[in-house]
Enzyme design. Structure first.
Site, mmCIF file in Angstrom:
data_model
loop_
_atom_site.group_PDB
_atom_site.id
_atom_site.type_symbol
_atom_site.label_atom_id
_atom_site.label_comp_id
_atom_site.label_asym_id
_atom_site.label_seq_id
_atom_site.Cartn_x
_atom_site.Cartn_y
_atom_site.Cartn_z
ATOM 1 N N ILE B 281 0.813 -1.224 0.000
ATOM 2 C CA ILE B 281 0.000 0.000 0.000
ATOM 3 C C ILE B 281 0.845 1.271 0.000
ATOM 4 O O ILE B 281 0.446 2.281 -0.569
ATOM 5 C CB ILE B 281 -0.991 0.040 1.198
ATOM 6 N N CYS B 341 -2.300 -12.234 0.420
ATOM 7 C CA CYS B 341 -1.173 -11.299 0.424
ATOM 8 C C CYS B 341 -0.732 -11.252 1.878
ATOM 9 O O CYS B 341 -0.380 -12.290 2.419
ATOM 10 C CB CYS B 341 -1.584 -9.946 -0.123
ATOM 11 N N TRP B 345 -6.660 -8.349 2.404
ATOM 12 C CA TRP B 345 -7.783 -7.445 2.138
ATOM 13 C C TRP B 345 -7.438 -6.348 1.127
ATOM 14 O O TRP B 345 -8.272 -5.518 0.836
ATOM 15 C CB TRP B 345 -8.347 -6.858 3.434
ATOM 16 N N ARG B 347 -4.395 -6.527 -1.892
ATOM 17 C CA ARG B 347 -4.048 -7.163 -3.168
ATOM 18 C C ARG B 347 -4.931 -8.361 -3.456
ATOM 19 O O ARG B 347 -5.300 -8.624 -4.594
ATOM 20 C CB ARG B 347 -2.576 -7.598 -3.138
ATOM 21 N N LYS B 383 -10.528 -2.376 4.006
ATOM 22 C CA LYS B 383 -10.695 -1.320 5.004
ATOM 23 C C LYS B 383 -10.923 0.035 4.332
ATOM 24 O O LYS B 383 -10.026 0.881 4.275
ATOM 25 C CB LYS B 383 -9.456 -1.267 5.902
ATOM 26 N N ARG B 387 -8.381 3.114 4.168
ATOM 27 C CA ARG B 387 -7.709 3.315 2.884
ATOM 28 C C ARG B 387 -8.090 4.636 2.227
ATOM 29 O O ARG B 387 -7.315 5.218 1.483
ATOM 30 C CB ARG B 387 -8.019 2.156 1.923
#
Lengths: 565, 665
Positions: B281, B341, B345, B347, B383, B387
């Site tokens: 991220i 990943c 939640w 990738r 999320k 995010r």
């Protein structure tokens, strides 16, 4: 010289041909391997696959003049020829022996590099359709004159036939439009003062504002600072009161000194006081050729740093610059009081590019199919763009004279960008532009032969070959080239010139790499939407008429009243 | 969506403000700034143009160095609107920053817009829709896949979110597996996110998802290994299954040191383990920052080189490449795949959702796409609030993961223009409203949190809002049964197939976007067609009425007087309901015919014309034709225009309204 002298070996058996084709199901490029025989004829390389019970026979026809470059790779175990075509297709051919590989290579080298215009394909293709003189005379200066000046009497311009025998300027057409007050003697004087005799002539007249574009070549000042009163007079006479003249010199100011030292030059402020000179850089045709080669290289070897490679090819820089300069000209002409003289060195390349793009922005007529063909005839063919020299080789090759330069390809790409930004305002579509590209390099039609009208007349092109426009005007063909969404747009169009707004011409430059099927499907769907809409409109019109008649009948019968009660 | 300024609570007004044109700093427009409790509103003095910015969409407020004209403030929004305001008085500038800081940084969910009274949405949605929030039930989507069956079953093990609070309360797992195994596997997986079913292909191969195992350097869990065996066994067509770790290998290795990591191939029987390097991220966030700067500096002549440096399209390519890998495994090799990943939640959501979209044409319809987002993103605990930065919390949690998914879908739309029922505008609006906080749909980080917040009761649903404007979102080129849309999509993932998404990242730059949008022209064309089709029905009916009238007149001269009251109205209108019948029980008059006749203008204006209200500055806002007068209107202008009394949209409901009106009064 006869074709047969160039062909040692008309046929080779046991040949393998590899080419990349798109597997539509997997949406992947796969290498197709074919076995068969290779045949050389005077104009074609024909590969025929072996007869096989399972597979139908396949034939690949490659016109010699469509071959851009040949690379021979002969080792002890492999006798391979790589054939790169001008339309970006690449073939690999494996020969059974080194001998036939060498022989075919030698023959193809000669056959694909024939410079004798008379031996070119169009002269051998008269049978593809009847030669139609009307299509050869599609463009006439009288027609343009009438369009620019519907009322001849009040016009300040005239048609001069001073170049009728191509003596004054071999690359100009027979007739040109010049200011009315300038006599032919002055034109002769001016032509002696301009490179290649290309004195200032009218290129476009914008009726809405009475502004115009002239074009010429550079003046021949030389180091002893010559001047030409007649040339100065032409520019002075051309400019009406209240207008501001601009000389758009498509060369960087920094190279003007070099130009002067080589006998060329520019319009000095002292001698041309009414005209303001503006220098704007455009890459010359030879630089553009390098840009083009880098662009195609980036497209073919795209795995790493693709966008970086695109950027360094400078192709987008050239598109932006061309659109930007035409934008500025259109803005001055339409919104302000500017009139223009455009030239670079000889006025054969970028001058024509900028002048024709500005017209596309300004003139709704040039966005129709006929108007666009007219523009190509007027601003490129009759204006003396050296088609034969510039498109002898494409992105993979170059001749030792280095006369190649894809200026017209850049023009087509710019027009496509405009078509994309104004999807309703152009009558023709992208396929039309791609068709032009294909015929530019190798064609069965005579339209792009030679370097100017003079050469085309000497070759008797119009009586010995078929015009490309005959092909375009064919009822079946013309359908393919029409944009179904076209609606007349009488306004000037103002394109966006940021790199974000531009796109890579993938249907051309990536034509052998992308899957075109989903897009073809979309195109069909658009045609369907337009047709359905048209049909329902017709239906509604019919119903409306019917209702009006019934209404009348009802009123006559006294059963319908216009008042509520 | 505009609100009336009168209605909104204006906190303060700032005068003498100039808005600088982003493409040409010489061009400035003078105006007024209003600060309300929810919006920043700029109103131009000379034109009617207004810019409304929701505080929730504000991404950054930057004070630039003082200039001669005043204090410049650059406001960047999350939907890529950049406004440079120059405020003449320094004191006003301080007020502005202070108000913005106070109101645009909510720290509690209940301060968000969606929990506030919204009269506009109330009017729009309450009248037509009631409690449509629950368009999606996990069970019904799995039922569509034919589940439960003898291989897969539903478990209520997580009914109170007891084994995993970021998963939905209903999970699908192999039928042969015992709860004990599931429980232990959950304990062995990061945050309890055990392997569960995401998508079942008709050939028996499954797509399952989870988080990384807590294996450390040599930890293992029997039950987790068994669960994978059970998943493998559900598919008779393959002797092995893939386990795809979407992280770059080095990242996964680093996790080992923290007691996490990846599956050891020697412990799990018959699995093939793959690393596919999609970055994390933080890398994605930085890449987007670069991209936004690159898009903003529009005069930048080396745009393509800058674009290359952002690596954004490389990341997009990596996500699509991975999804294609999943598709080939499931569809071509009949082999099941388990994807994870780190926490499964980000990738994992991206690639599972995209793979489903490529595999199943259902997800390419408007409804199917919403179901897909509900399932893979909302229920499986992407999320969103973290995010998207809905609350003023930890910046390091913000990342454009979902935006990347939308962009991947857009890239697919480019390659397959007929494969999707929804258009580009749908994706752009979805992108906006994921951030806007006007709707509850994307608020919170998982289903449990949304339940606790009573999202369904207290907020409006974005899906309902979209449904009310569905005509803006339909792709007129959609072919449900096309060769390409009806089967597996196989995108070209060579880098030249990826394009810069100008209409999103330069959404508000009028000088960059194309003047004549193909999508607008096509939508309008199909609007026009359907509206004319309705119109021709009306004309046909009128013709029939008149014919009948003339006919009756010929047959019997005496019928004339009381004809229309009873006879044919009964025949014609018998299928109508009572209300409408009443409106029809009026005399047919010339005026009425002429009203009907002129209810539609045949020659709609071309989309190249701008809305009659003002220059459009949002290129994602669609243009519409008023079907009566043919004028061009933009959607922002619509609610306030007198054209509202004209029939704007061709769909039946409104047309009936038109019908009733022209006959009724």
């Amino acid at each position: 010289m006869d074709f047969m002298d160039l062909i040692e070996m008309p046929r080779v058996d046991n040949v393998k041909v590899y080419r990349q084709i798109q597997n539509y199901e997997l949406n992947q490029l796969v290498t197709q391997k074919l076995f068969g025989s290779l045949n050389l004829t005077s104009h074609h390389l024909i590969f025929i696959t072996q007869t096989d019970l399972q597979k139908p026979r396949e034939e690949i026809w490659i016109v010699h003049s469509s071959i851009d470059s040949l690379e021979k790779n002969v080792t002890e175990a492999k006798f391979q020829l790589m054939i790169k075509c001008k339309n970006f297709q690449i073939y690999f051919v494996d020969f059974p022996t080194a001998y036939c590989c060498n022989s075919i290579h030698k023959s193809l080298e000669s056959l694909s590099n024939l410079t004798t215009e008379n031996m070119k394909l169009p002269f051998f293709c008269q049978t593809i359709s009847k030669i139609n003189q009307e299509d050869w005379n599609f463009y006439s200066i009288e027609k343009s004159y009438k369009r620019f000046f519907p009322n001849e009497d009040s016009s300040e311009w005239r048609i001069s036939e001073i170049n009728n025998d191509f003596k004054i300027s071999p690359s100009y057409p027979k007739k040109v439009i010049v200011p009315k007050n300038i006599d032919d003697q002055a034109l002769i004087k001016s032509s002696q003062f301009r490179s290649m005799g290309r004195f200032p002539i009218l290129s476009y007249y914008h009726k809405k504002t009475n502004s115009f574009i002239l074009r010429s070549s550079q003046p021949l000042l030389g180091s002893n600072n010559k001047r030409c009163k007649e040339d100065e007079l032409i520019l002075k006479c051309a400019l009406p009161k209240g207008k501001q003249g601009y000389v758009y010199d498509l060369r960087d100011a920094s190279i003007l000194k070099t130009a002067v030292s080589k006998g060329g030059g520019y319009e000095t402020e002292v001698n041309y006081p009414l005209w303001k000179r503006i220098n704007k850089h455009m890459d010359r045709f030879d630089q553009l050729h390098i840009s083009y080669s880098k662009l195609i290289d980036a497209c073919i070897n795209s795995s790493t740093q693709f966008f970086y490679k695109l950027d360094t090819s400078a192709w987008f820089y050239n598109i932006r610059q061309a659109l930007y300069l035409s934008f500025l000209i259109a803005d001055e002409i339409h919104n302000k009081n500017g009139c223009f003289l455009i030239h670079g060195w000889d006025g054969l390349d970028n001058t024509l590019l900028i002048s024709s793009l500005a017209q596309i922005l300004l003139d709704p007529e040039s966005r129709t199919l006929d108007g666009f063909i007219d523009l190509i005839e007027r601003e490129w063919l009759h204006a003396g763009h050296p088609f034969s020299k510039r498109y002898f080789k494409s992105a993979f090759g170059i001749t030792p004279q280095k006369q190649e330069g894809p200026v017209f390809v850049l023009f087509l790409d710019c027009v496509r960008q405009l078509c994309e930004q104004f999807c309703l305002s152009f009558e023709f579509n992208e396929d039309f532009l791609i068709m032009l590209f294909d015929n530019l390099y190798t064609s069965e039609y005579g339209t792009f032969l030679g370097n100017n009208q003079n050469e085309r007349e000497q070759l008797l092109v119009s009586s010995r070959t078929v015009s490309l426009w005959t092909y375009v005007k064919n009822e079946e063909n013309i359908k393919k080239f029409i944009n179904p969404l076209y609606k007349i747009n009488d306004d000037v169009i103002w394109p966006s010139i940021f790199t974000q707004s531009l796109s890579l011409w993938s249907n051309l430059f990536l034509r052998f790499q992308i899957n075109s099927k989903p897009n073809d499907e979309a195109k069909k769907e658009i045609v369907k939407l337009v047709e359905t809409n048209l049909q329902v409109k017709i239906k509604v019109e019919k119903l409306r008429n019917e209702l009006l008649e019934l209404q009348k009948e009802a009123i006559d019968a006294g059963v319908l009243n216009s008042e509520n009660y | 969506m505009k609100l009336d300024l009168e209605e909104s609570n204006v906190i303060t007004k700032i005068e003498n403000v100039q808005l600088e044109d982003r493409s040409n700093s010489k061009i400035k427009t003078a105006g007024l700034l209003y600060l309300t409790i929810s919006h920043l509103v700029f109103i131009e003095t000379n034109s009617k143009r207004e810019i409304w910015i929701y505080y929730s969409l504000i991404n950054s407020i930057e004070k630039l160095p003082l200039s001669i004209n005043g204090s410049p403030i650059l406001i960047r929004t999350k939907h890529f609107l950049n406004c440079l305001f120059i405020i003449s008085k320094e004191r006003d500038c301080q007020t502005l920053v202070q108000v913005l800081n106070q109101y645009s940084r909510p720290t509690k969910y209940h301060e968000l817009l969606c929990f506030r009274e919204n009269s506009h949405l109330k009017k729009l949605l309450d009248s037509t829709h009631k409690n449509n929030q629950q368009i999606y039930h996990l069970e019904s989507e799995y039922a569509r896949m034919g589940l439960p069956n003898n291989k897969w079953t539903m478990t209520n093990l997580n009914s109170d979110y007891q084994i995993c609070d970021t998963y939905p309360n209903v999970l699908f797992v192999p039928a042969s597996v015992e709860d004990k195994i599931l429980q232990s596997s959950a304990n062995f997986r990061s945050r309890g996110r055990l392997p569960v079913l995401s998508y079942l292909h008709p050939n028996g191969a499954s797509l399952t998802r989870c988080s990384q195992p807590l294996s450390g350097f040599n930890g293992r869990c029997d039950e987790d290994e068994q669960l994978l065996q059970h998943i493998l066994m559900t598919n008779e067509n393959s002797k092995f299954m893939y386990v795809v770790d979407t992280r770059p290998k080095i990242n996964a290795m680093a996790n080992k040191a923290q007691g996490k990591g990846y599956e050891n191939e020697t412990n799990y029987k018959n699995i093939q383990f793959h690393f596919i390097g999609i970055e994390n991220i933080h890398v994605m966030r930085n890449s987007l920052d670069k991209l936004v700067k690159c898009a903003d500096s529009s005069s930048n002549s080396s745009f393509l080189t800058e674009l290359e440096k952002t690596e954004w399209l490389k990341h997009i390519k990596a996500i699509i490449d991975t999804s294609v890998f999943l598709v080939e495994a499931i569809n071509d090799q009949n082999t099941s795949v388990l994807v994870h990943c780190s926490d499964g939640w980000d990738r994992t959501a991206q690639t599972c959702a995209l793979a489903s979209l490529l595999l199943d044409p259902y997800y390419r319809s408007i409804h199917g796409f919403q179901v897909l987002i509900e399932k893979e993103w909302l229920l499986f605990g992407h999320k969103f609030s973290h995010r998207c930065g809905h609350l003023f919390e930890n910046d390091k949690e913000i990342s454009p993961i979902f935006s990347q998914f939308l962009e991947c879908v857009w890239q697919l739309q480019l390659q397959f223009p007929c494969a999707f029922e929804f258009n580009e505008t749908y994706l752009i609006k979805l992108h906006e409203h994921v951030y806007s906080c006007q709707f509850g749909t994307f608020i919170g980080n998982c289903q449990k949190e949304r339940n606790d917040l009573k999202i369904n009761e207290l907020t409006y649903s974005l899906w309902d809002y979209f449904q009310s404007k569905i005509y803006d979102f339909i792709n007129p080129l959609y072919i449900p049964n096309s060769v390409y849309s009806n089967s597996v999509l196989r995108p070209d993932t060579r880098i030249f197939s990826f394009k810069f998404w100008r209409s999103l990242y330069n959404r508000f730059d009028s000088t960059i976007n194309h003047s004549e949008k193909l999508i607008d022209s096509l939508s309008m064309l199909s609007y026009n067609t359907s509206s004319l089709q309705e119109y021709s029905k009306l004309l046909e009916k009128r013709c029939a009425q008149l014919k009948k009238l003339i006919q009756l007149n010929k047959n019997d001269e005496n019928v004339l007087i009381d004809l229309s009251e009873d006879d044919f109205e009964k025949i014609e209108i018998s299928d109508k309901n009572e209300n409408e019948k009443k409106s029809f029980e009026k005399k047919l008059t010339l005026d009425e015919i002429s009203i009907d006749f002129n209810s539609i203008d045949l020659n709609w204006k071309s989309t190249r014309k701008n809305c009659v209200c003002y220059e459009p500055f949002d290129f994602a806002s669609s243009k519409l034709n008023c079907s009566r007068c043919g004028e061009i209107l933009c959607e922002t202008y619509l609610p306030f225009s007198t054209h509202l009394s004209h029939s704007i949209s061709p769909h039946l409901e409104q047309f009936n309204f038109e019908l009733a009106k022209s006959n009724g009064s």
